[in-house]
Enzyme design. Structure first.
Site, PDB file in Angstrom:
ATOM      1  N   HIS A  29       1.765   4.768  -2.651  1.00 17.91           N
ATOM      2  CA  HIS A  29       1.881   6.204  -2.365  1.00 17.91           C
ATOM      3  C   HIS A  29       3.261   6.715  -2.810  1.00 17.91           C
ATOM      4  CE1 HIS A  29      -1.791   7.022  -0.173  1.00 17.91           C
ATOM      5  NE2 HIS A  29      -1.578   6.065   0.717  1.00 17.91           N
ATOM      6  N   GLU A  45      -4.635   8.055  -2.626  1.00 23.13           N
ATOM      7  CA  GLU A  45      -5.160   6.797  -2.084  1.00 23.13           C
ATOM      8  C   GLU A  45      -5.526   5.837  -3.224  1.00 23.13           C
ATOM      9  OE1 GLU A  45      -4.752   6.298   0.990  1.00 23.13           O
ATOM     10  OE2 GLU A  45      -5.956   4.531   1.483  1.00 23.13           O
ATOM     11  N   HIS A  97       0.836  -1.203   0.000  1.00 20.84           N
ATOM     12  CA  HIS A  97       0.000   0.000   0.000  1.00 20.84           C
ATOM     13  C   HIS A  97       0.879   1.265   0.000  1.00 20.84           C
ATOM     14  CE1 HIS A  97      -3.629   2.397   1.350  1.00 20.84           C
ATOM     15  NE2 HIS A  97      -2.670   3.176   1.832  1.00 20.84           N
ATOM     16  N   GLU A  98       1.813   1.308   0.930  1.00 24.73           N
ATOM     17  CA  GLU A  98       2.650   2.510   1.036  1.00 24.73           C
ATOM     18  C   GLU A  98       3.547   2.658  -0.197  1.00 24.73           C
ATOM     19  OE1 GLU A  98       1.872   4.697   3.226  1.00 24.73           O
ATOM     20  OE2 GLU A  98       0.567   3.342   4.352  1.00 24.73           O
TER      21      GLU A  98
HETATM   22 MG    MG Z   1      -2.989   5.420   2.328  1.00 23.39          MG
END
Ligand code: MG
Length: 495
Positions: free
Chosen positions: A273, A299, A269-270
């Site tokens: 980003h 996001e 997830h990170e």
């Molecule tokens: Mg996030």
């Protein structure tokens, strides 16, 4: 094509902006250090230093000549896209700096730094009453902030706009109305299916943290050849991403004793980003449009990687051996896939799956809007929270720590942030569809990254969410994610 800044005023703006940019840069490092390596007693003085830097930045930003330059550039009719982006972003910052009195900003900063400590205490001791007076004050000040910032319909709109430019409660409401029943339907089919199970054995499997951290490193090396050079990973209480430049972007992950998917999916997830910032055009570095600014787009990137890469069979197959080493036993692709894609109502938002996650957001949105518009009272929150959990997910938290006290956002002063998580997740599914329609398969990481760079990342904050979608000939369309969820979980749960 490399974007160039030609307008004379814009060139002057960019030159001067390097000063506030540098202050943001060091502030970013100080924050990162605070979350990762700073000894706990350092918090007090770090807070003092950061507060001073932040008021220094405000002073530098409000320099008369600089403000004049921004307004002169604003009147220019011949700005290119990147030049327009620079003006747009600076006008947004200017709005906050000019409309919020410095005494209000200072009071708000003091309140929220104390409130965060009180919240942690209240959460640890399950004592909502301890936190309630601070929460009251935070919502009062947010309402006041909305008045300062001004709005047309609801004061909550002014708060939403802080996190996603132009987002209104009406937008969020119609989005939730569109997804609520279909999600309820999917969830009910899952929980009524024969394959449904509240807990899977792998959730309780202990793992070796050292070995799992090697797996996380291996994942990032596979995704990004610059891992270790312009990108690094550390550990923190809650995973996050911070970027100082496209040459220095950092993520954190977390480790627990069991449930290794939490760590692996947080890493993936990170990474999503981080990639947004890593792939921003080098020409935009040190300017106001360096990196992504829209939280929904951000996001959408992290969720794309988490849901469509991290939870994919392809990814699980590739790392199966490594997962086996971390948990110390033999695993099958099928078991790990079922575990990574398990759906079941749970108390905590951060642990929620792809289907139930949005109910956690809906209830927060309803509560925030209710308090800001004046219908709900702080003292009733634990009860309201629990009844909404029952209504949406059929479960009731046993403690307020697992209920109304679970998230850090309110204690830090953020009201209006949560909806960006759901909107971003839904947008993530649209990027996946675009990428697949373009002819790429999950697993072709280099090519996927190139696609994301060309369509999203290289622009930094040049465009608003709306303009970026238009540029890509897209419209925000929640049915894409709903179709994906329906199809995927019908297959997994056999309905
Ligand atoms: Mg996030």
């Amino acid at each position: 094509m490399t974007p160039v800044f030609k307008n004379k005023k814009i060139k002057e703006i960019i030159e001067y902006y390097k000063l506030p940019w540098a202050l943001s840069y060091v502030t970013g490092i100080a924050h990162w250090d605070l979350e990762t390596y700073m000894p706990s007693n350092g918090a007090g003085m770090r807070g003092e230093a950061l507060a001073k830097i932040s008021s220094l930045r405000q002073k530098i930003f409000l320099d008369k000549n600089f403000v004049n330059l921004i307004h002169q550039a604003e009147r220019s009719k011949t700005l290119s896209d990147v030049e327009g982006g620079v003006v747009r972003i600076l006008l947004r910052s200017l709005k906050y700096y000019e409309k919020l009195p410095p005494s209000f900003v200072e009071e708000f900063e003091k309140l929220t730094s104390t409130a965060t400590v009180v919240w942690r205490n209240a959460k640890d001791t399950n004592d909502f009453k301890l936190f309630a007076p601070y929460l009251s004050k935070i919502f009062d000040m947010n309402r006041q902030m909305a008045e300062y910032l001004s709005y047309t319909k609801s004061p909550y709109d002014a708060l939403l706009d802080q996190y996603e430019e132009g987002l209104t409660s009406k937008d969020v409401e119609s989005f939730f109305t569109e997804i609520k029943d279909p999600l309820k339907n999917i969830l009910s089919q899952i929980t009524h299916s024969k394959k449904y199970s509240k807990v899977l054995p792998l959730e309780n499997a202990k793992y070796d943290k050292e070995k799992l951290s090697e797996v996380n490193d291996k994942i990032l090396k596979l995704f990004w050849s610059g891992f270790g050079k312009n990108f690094r990973m550390d550990i923190s209480a809650h995973p996050f991403t911070t970027s100082f430049a496209n040459t220095d972007t950092r993520i954190t992950t977390w480790y627990h004793d069991r449930d290794f998917a939490r760590s692996v999916l947080a890493t993936v997830h990170e990474f999503g980003h981080a990639l947004y910032d890593l792939q921003c055009d080098p020409a935009l570095q040190m300017t106001p449009i360096q990196g992504g600014s829209s939280l929904v787009i951000h996001e959408s990137q992290s969720r794309f990687w988490e849901n469509f890469v991290g939870r994919s069979r392809n990814f699980i197959e590739y790392f199966l051996n490594d997962f086996q080493k971390a948990v110390g036993r033999k695993l099958s692709v099928e078991d790990v896939y079922a575990y990574f894609n398990k759906v079941s109502p749970s108390m905590l938002r951060v642990e929620a799956d792809e289907v139930t996650y949005h109910f956690h957001i809906m209830l927060r949105f309803e509560i925030e809007k209710g308090i800001i518009e004046g219908g709900l009272k702080i003292k009733d929150l634990p009860e309201i929270w629990n009844s909404k959990m029952k209504e949406y997910l059929g479960i009731t938290p046993k403690t307020d720590s697992d209920g109304v006290l679970q998230d850090i956002h309110w204690s830090g002063g953020s009201v209006g942030y949560f909806p960006t998580y759901s909107l971003g997740t839904f947008l993530g599914a649209q990027w996946e569809k675009e990428i697949v329609d373009y002819g790429l398969a999950i697993g072709e990481y280099g090519k996927m990254e190139k696609w994301l760079k060309d369509h999203i990342h290289k622009y930094g904050s040049t465009y608003t969410l709306q303009d970026l979608l238009t540029k890509n000939k897209m419209k925000f369309d929640p049915s894409v994610n709903l179709n994906y969820l329906r199809k995927k979980y019908a297959k997994i749960y056999g309905f």
